[in-house]
Design a protein around this motif. Sequence first.
Motif, short mmCIF file in Angstrom:
data_model
loop_
_atom_site.label_atom_id
_atom_site.label_comp_id
_atom_site.label_asym_id
_atom_site.label_seq_id
_atom_site.Cartn_x
_atom_site.Cartn_y
_atom_site.Cartn_z
N CYS A 310 0.86 -1.18 0.00
CA CYS A 310 0.00 0.00 0.00
C CYS A 310 0.90 1.24 0.00
CB CYS A 310 -0.88 -0.02 1.25
SG CYS A 310 -1.74 1.53 1.54
N CYS A 313 0.36 3.10 3.64
CA CYS A 313 0.70 2.56 4.97
C CYS A 313 1.69 1.40 4.91
CB CYS A 313 -0.55 2.14 5.72
SG CYS A 313 -1.24 0.58 5.15
N CYS A 322 -4.30 -0.04 0.28
CA CYS A 322 -4.94 -1.21 0.86
C CYS A 322 -6.39 -0.84 1.19
CB CYS A 322 -4.19 -1.69 2.10
SG CYS A 322 -4.38 -0.61 3.53
N CYS A 325 -6.88 1.58 4.18
CA CYS A 325 -6.58 2.99 3.90
C CYS A 325 -7.70 3.62 3.07
CB CYS A 325 -5.25 3.13 3.16
SG CYS A 325 -3.83 3.02 4.28
ZN ZN Z 1 -2.78 1.07 3.60
#
Ligand code: ZN
Length: 371
Positions: A310, A313, A322, A325
């Motif tokens: 991701c 993050c 992801c 998120c």
């Molecule tokens: Zn993420």
Amino acid sequence: MTTTNGKVCEICLVSRPMVKRPKTGQKVCKECFFQLFESEVHFTIVSNRLFRRGEKVAIGASGGKDSTVLAHVMKTLNERYDYGLELHLLSIDEGISGYRDDSLETVKRNQLQYGLPLTVLGYGELYGWTMDEIVKSVGRKNNCTFCGVFRRQALDRGAAALGVDHIVTGHNADDIAETVLMNVLRGDVARLERCTEIVTKGPEEVLEEDGEDQACSGGGGSSGGSGIRRSKPFKYAYEKEIVMYAYFKKLDYFSTECIYSPNAYRGYARTFLKDLESVRPSSIIDIIRSGESLKVGGEKLGKRPELGLCQRCGYISSNQLCKACLLLEGLNKGRPLLGIKNERSRYSKQEDEQGERGVGRKIPMWQGVKK
Ligand code: ZN
Ligand code: SF4
């Protein structure tokens, strides 16, 4: 099989039978029931080589019957058979008042009763949103999608911070048979093949319309997205026997359902399964065995998405962001459907142009398992 006049336990032939085992119909005394139940879980663990000596293992503990019995049995078997495991309790506080706050009190008592260290990680702390706040914002339709996606990452992040790369969960045979049925009813062949796996490792794509699959007993939350192993030592343990075990052992557990439980599609599968079980107790295991034997090949399975990280993050993801998120960004922007349904496909066009501006609070960078 031993047959008796029903006045003595069919195993020890001495004590008074107290239990008719739902799984086998055997009439057994309490002590033999405990022994049988524990030995069967031990057999599942050993035959599937679930653990390695010296491994640190987190028990996903909710305070409910399954995870409470799991903690008790894991501790008992670890001592009895000298597995050499370092056990931790790991609880996720979704922030559901009148439900999780009470169940966490139970886990705190279990911590003392079993002498196991406990870590609690909250959605509020990790995401800046509690489930109560999320439900206020998104309503009652997609709440379990948020909760399931957030729980999966929270468990991984909690485990990683503890230096644990193996989580055991209390999913039981009924949960797994229900998931098999649901995947059959939805024609989801790819998941049908995977949902009976006892150990999962590696990412699992979270699909749209997954609300219920993400709910607590769903199989959807069973795969780590980070290389952290997830396993289910109760894969072949009947729910009824787990309840009996907790009852006869007088274990301290919390039995209320989540106030946001959807209870729709999975509920029908559950009722159907219970009806089948009442006429043929082996149905639960039979359904799991059917799921295990299925091998679906070719085009039906589709291509598994390529994996990356991701961008926001660092957690494993097959997309730019992801799912957690994306869902979080939607919440922060007051557009909670952003990570749900077709909204996601519009993501790259609209949100990409805005870059990271206005994204709001972000999930901390994934650091992997602390060594
Ligand atoms: Zn993420
Ligand atoms: Fe979360 Fe849904 Fe489970 Fe409630 S029922 S704890 S909202 S996943």
